[in-house]
Motif scaffolding. Structure first.
Motif, PDB file in Angstrom:
ATOM      1  N   GLY A 103       0.823  -1.196   0.000  1.00  0.00           N
ATOM      2  CA  GLY A 103       0.000   0.000   0.000  1.00  0.00           C
ATOM      3  C   GLY A 103       0.857   1.245   0.000  1.00  0.00           C
ATOM      4  N   LEU A 104       0.516   2.182   0.867  1.00  0.00           N
ATOM      5  CA  LEU A 104       1.263   3.432   0.918  1.00  0.00           C
ATOM      6  C   LEU A 104       2.287   3.446   2.045  1.00  0.00           C
ATOM      7  N   GLY A 105       2.653   2.268   2.530  1.00  0.00           N
ATOM      8  CA  GLY A 105       3.828   2.131   3.374  1.00  0.00           C
ATOM      9  C   GLY A 105       3.656   2.403   4.843  1.00  0.00           C
ATOM     10  N   GLY A 106       2.441   2.489   5.356  1.00  0.00           N
ATOM     11  CA  GLY A 106       2.247   2.819   6.765  1.00  0.00           C
ATOM     12  C   GLY A 106       2.806   1.789   7.723  1.00  0.00           C
ATOM     13  N   HIS A 107       2.476   0.516   7.505  1.00  0.00           N
ATOM     14  CA  HIS A 107       3.026  -0.523   8.382  1.00  0.00           C
ATOM     15  C   HIS A 107       4.539  -0.614   8.231  1.00  0.00           C
ATOM     16  N   THR A 108       4.999  -0.581   6.983  1.00  0.00           N
ATOM     17  CA  THR A 108       6.437  -0.697   6.742  1.00  0.00           C
ATOM     18  C   THR A 108       7.208   0.434   7.399  1.00  0.00           C
ATOM     19  N   GLU A 109       6.703   1.649   7.288  1.00  0.00           N
ATOM     20  CA  GLU A 109       7.378   2.787   7.914  1.00  0.00           C
ATOM     21  C   GLU A 109       7.508   2.594   9.417  1.00  0.00           C
ATOM     22  N   ALA A 110       6.439   2.129  10.060  1.00  0.00           N
ATOM     23  CA  ALA A 110       6.464   1.923  11.508  1.00  0.00           C
ATOM     24  C   ALA A 110       7.423   0.792  11.891  1.00  0.00           C
ATOM     25  N   LEU A 111       7.472  -0.265  11.101  1.00  0.00           N
ATOM     26  CA  LEU A 111       8.383  -1.375  11.380  1.00  0.00           C
ATOM     27  C   LEU A 111       9.838  -0.945  11.235  1.00  0.00           C
ATOM     28  N   LEU A 112      10.145  -0.193  10.185  1.00  0.00           N
ATOM     29  CA  LEU A 112      11.516   0.274   9.979  1.00  0.00           C
ATOM     30  C   LEU A 112      11.958   1.211  11.095  1.00  0.00           C
ATOM     31  N   SER A 121      17.746  -2.246  12.311  1.00  0.00           N
ATOM     32  CA  SER A 121      18.498  -3.059  11.351  1.00  0.00           C
ATOM     33  C   SER A 121      17.586  -3.866  10.427  1.00  0.00           C
ATOM     34  N   LEU A 122      16.295  -3.642  10.518  1.00  0.00           N
ATOM     35  CA  LEU A 122      15.329  -4.420   9.747  1.00  0.00           C
ATOM     36  C   LEU A 122      15.354  -4.053   8.260  1.00  0.00           C
ATOM     37  N   HIS A 123      15.192  -5.060   7.419  1.00  0.00           N
ATOM     38  CA  HIS A 123      14.986  -4.847   5.982  1.00  0.00           C
ATOM     39  C   HIS A 123      13.577  -5.307   5.642  1.00  0.00           C
ATOM     40  N   VAL A 124      12.847  -4.499   4.873  1.00  0.00           N
ATOM     41  CA  VAL A 124      11.480  -4.839   4.478  1.00  0.00           C
ATOM     42  C   VAL A 124      11.403  -5.003   2.967  1.00  0.00           C
ATOM     43  N   ILE A 125      10.819  -6.116   2.557  1.00  0.00           N
ATOM     44  CA  ILE A 125      10.504  -6.344   1.155  1.00  0.00           C
ATOM     45  C   ILE A 125       9.013  -6.062   0.989  1.00  0.00           C
ATOM     46  N   GLY A 126       8.680  -5.019   0.249  1.00  0.00           N
ATOM     47  CA  GLY A 126       7.288  -4.619   0.079  1.00  0.00           C
ATOM     48  C   GLY A 126       6.780  -4.962  -1.311  1.00  0.00           C
ATOM     49  N   PHE A 150       4.341   5.993  -4.424  1.00  0.00           N
ATOM     50  CA  PHE A 150       4.151   6.776  -3.204  1.00  0.00           C
ATOM     51  C   PHE A 150       5.043   6.254  -2.085  1.00  0.00           C
ATOM     52  N   SER A 151       5.085   4.931  -1.918  1.00  0.00           N
ATOM     53  CA  SER A 151       5.890   4.352  -0.844  1.00  0.00           C
ATOM     54  C   SER A 151       7.374   4.604  -1.061  1.00  0.00           C
ATOM     55  N   THR A 152       7.793   4.616  -2.316  1.00  0.00           N
ATOM     56  CA  THR A 152       9.194   4.910  -2.601  1.00  0.00           C
ATOM     57  C   THR A 152       9.565   6.292  -2.067  1.00  0.00           C
ATOM     58  N   ARG A 153       8.677   7.262  -2.260  1.00  0.00           N
ATOM     59  CA  ARG A 153       8.935   8.615  -1.733  1.00  0.00           C
ATOM     60  C   ARG A 153       8.807   8.646  -0.216  1.00  0.00           C
ATOM     61  N   TYR A 177      14.590   5.465   4.484  1.00  0.00           N
ATOM     62  CA  TYR A 177      15.000   4.079   4.763  1.00  0.00           C
ATOM     63  C   TYR A 177      15.389   3.364   3.471  1.00  0.00           C
ATOM     64  N   ALA A 178      15.779   4.109   2.455  1.00  0.00           N
ATOM     65  CA  ALA A 178      15.978   3.542   1.119  1.00  0.00           C
ATOM     66  C   ALA A 178      16.916   2.342   1.114  1.00  0.00           C
ATOM     67  N   GLU A 179      17.927   2.347   1.972  1.00  0.00           N
ATOM     68  CA  GLU A 179      18.896   1.245   1.983  1.00  0.00           C
ATOM     69  C   GLU A 179      18.342  -0.005   2.659  1.00  0.00           C
ATOM     70  N   ARG A 180      17.176   0.131   3.316  1.00  0.00           N
ATOM     71  CA  ARG A 180      16.616  -1.014   4.048  1.00  0.00           C
ATOM     72  C   ARG A 180      15.274  -1.480   3.469  1.00  0.00           C
ATOM     73  N   ILE A 181      14.986  -1.083   2.234  1.00  0.00           N
ATOM     74  CA  ILE A 181      13.734  -1.515   1.616  1.00  0.00           C
ATOM     75  C   ILE A 181      13.991  -2.066   0.222  1.00  0.00           C
ATOM     76  N   THR A 182      13.166  -3.019  -0.156  1.00  0.00           N
ATOM     77  CA  THR A 182      13.103  -3.520  -1.528  1.00  0.00           C
ATOM     78  C   THR A 182      11.640  -3.523  -1.917  1.00  0.00           C
ATOM     79  N   LEU A 183      11.260  -2.666  -2.864  1.00  0.00           N
ATOM     80  CA  LEU A 183       9.862  -2.539  -3.259  1.00  0.00           C
ATOM     81  C   LEU A 183       9.651  -3.186  -4.623  1.00  0.00           C
ATOM     82  N   VAL A 184       8.599  -3.995  -4.712  1.00  0.00           N
ATOM     83  CA  VAL A 184       8.357  -4.793  -5.909  1.00  0.00           C
ATOM     84  C   VAL A 184       6.929  -4.572  -6.403  1.00  0.00           C
ATOM     85  N   HIS A 185       6.790  -4.239  -7.679  1.00  0.00           N
ATOM     86  CA  HIS A 185       5.462  -4.146  -8.301  1.00  0.00           C
ATOM     87  C   HIS A 185       5.043  -5.551  -8.703  1.00  0.00           C
TER      88      HIS A 185
END
Length: 332
Positions: free
Chosen positions: A48-57, A62-67, A77-80, A85-93
């Motif tokens: 979605g728009l990254g709300g859960h991921t933002e809170a987890l990061l 040291s957490l990495h999230v694959i969204g 939107f989530s990329t922005r 946390y750009a170095e700790r996320i991998t976002l996939v369409h």
């Protein structure tokens, strides 16, 4: 705005539109024990728009999230939003049922947590032109992935009466499915059904007057059914949840937020199957190979608090279930 599936909870300090996902604190609480060590990985299968991921990061440095998300707007939107946390996320369409291949491409055999936040997003509901809402007139679209071909308009105007009846019955739990399907067939023969308002009016005509007086908008079940069909939501989740459970490391946890009975039933069935002892009855000693690999972390489905529902009526339908991997062996 951020994706909130069944609803949004307003919070003055949330930033990025001021939205906090439904049951956020409980989601964080359930996942936290699996994320206490270094180099932990969580899959947010419905980013979605990254709300859960933002809170987890923010909670786990040291957490990495694959969204993963099928909506290109959600990925953009989530990329922005998650740029800090750009170095700790991998976002996939993509869709959640591609979870196994996404992990393979990321070089991950196991992960420590998986979150499913199912259903339609708030932006999708609120943006009239997406055609999800029966309360506003818009083109019949309902695509979560705006790049796919199948739309609600195509379903309504090309599916047979039998196919429409099945969808309305199975995905919308519409007891007047044959009547609704028959009137759709009749009306589309006069002119193609291309707008949400016309479809909602047709459904209203098909539902008996006595039934229309209770239960909210009579088009709700038909719109839910079409949305699930267009986006293959149940099929995706039915494939994705077992893949997520297979990918969990020892101590890893899965959390599922569902927003209608069909999703919740699938979650319950999948989690119950993995938490059951399958040893043949009557054995003096349980067989190790038949011992459950998971344990439930919730008793039944947990509901949002009355306070949360009062602040945000969209949260009312949320149902949360969670489980933890407690055993691995060569078969997993």
């Amino acid at each position: 705005m951020r994706r909130a599936r069944g609803g949004l909870e307003m919070h003055d300090n949330a930033g990025m539109g001021g939205h906090v996902p439904v049951m956020l604190d409980r989601v964080l609480e359930l996942l936290a024990p699996a994320l206490s060590g270094p180099d932990r990985v969580v899959v947010d299968a419905n980013l979605g728009l990254g709300g859960h991921t933002e809170a987890l990061l923010a909670a786990h440095p040291s957490l990495h999230v694959i969204g993963i998300d099928r909506d290109p707007f959600a990925i953009d939107f989530s990329t922005r939003r998650l740029a800090p946390y750009a170095e700790r996320i991998t976002l996939v369409h993509g869709t959640s049922d591609q979870l196994a291949s996404v992990l393979a491409q990321a070089g991950r055999d196991t992960v420590d947590g998986v979150l499913f936040d199912l259903g339609v997003s708030s932006p999708q509901l609120d943006e009239t032109e997406r055609g999800f809402a029966y309360s506003q007139d818009a083109p019949l679209d309902m695509r979560m992935d705006t790049e796919q071909e199948l739309t609600a308009e195509k379903v309504v105007n090309t599916y047979s009466a039998a196919e429409l009846t099945r969808i309305l019955r199975d995905y919308g739990e519409e007891r007047f499915a044959p009547r609704v399907a028959a009137l759709i067939i009749k009306e589309r023969a006069k002119e193609a059904i291309t707008s949400t308002k016309r479809l909602a009016d047709i459904v209203r005509q098909a539902i008996p007057a006595a039934t229309r007086r209770t239960g909210g908008n009579p088009a709700k079940r038909t719109f839910q059914a079409l949305r699930i069909e267009v986006n293959a939501e149940l099929a995706a989740f039915e494939a994705a949840l077992p893949a997520a459970l297979d990918a969990l490391a020892l101590g890893g946890r899965v959390v599922v937020l569902a927003y209608h009975s069909l999703e919740d039933r699938l979650a319950k069935q999948a989690l119950t199957a993995r938490t059951r002892d399958t040893s043949p009855p009557g054995l003096p000693v349980p067989l190790e190979a038949h011992q459950p690999r998971f344990r439930l972390l919730t008793r039944g489905a947990e509901l949002p608090s009355e306070e949360e529902v009062a602040r945000n009526p969209r949260a009312a339908s949320a149902r949360l279930r969670a489980a933890e991997r407690i055993r691995v062996d060569h078969q997993d």
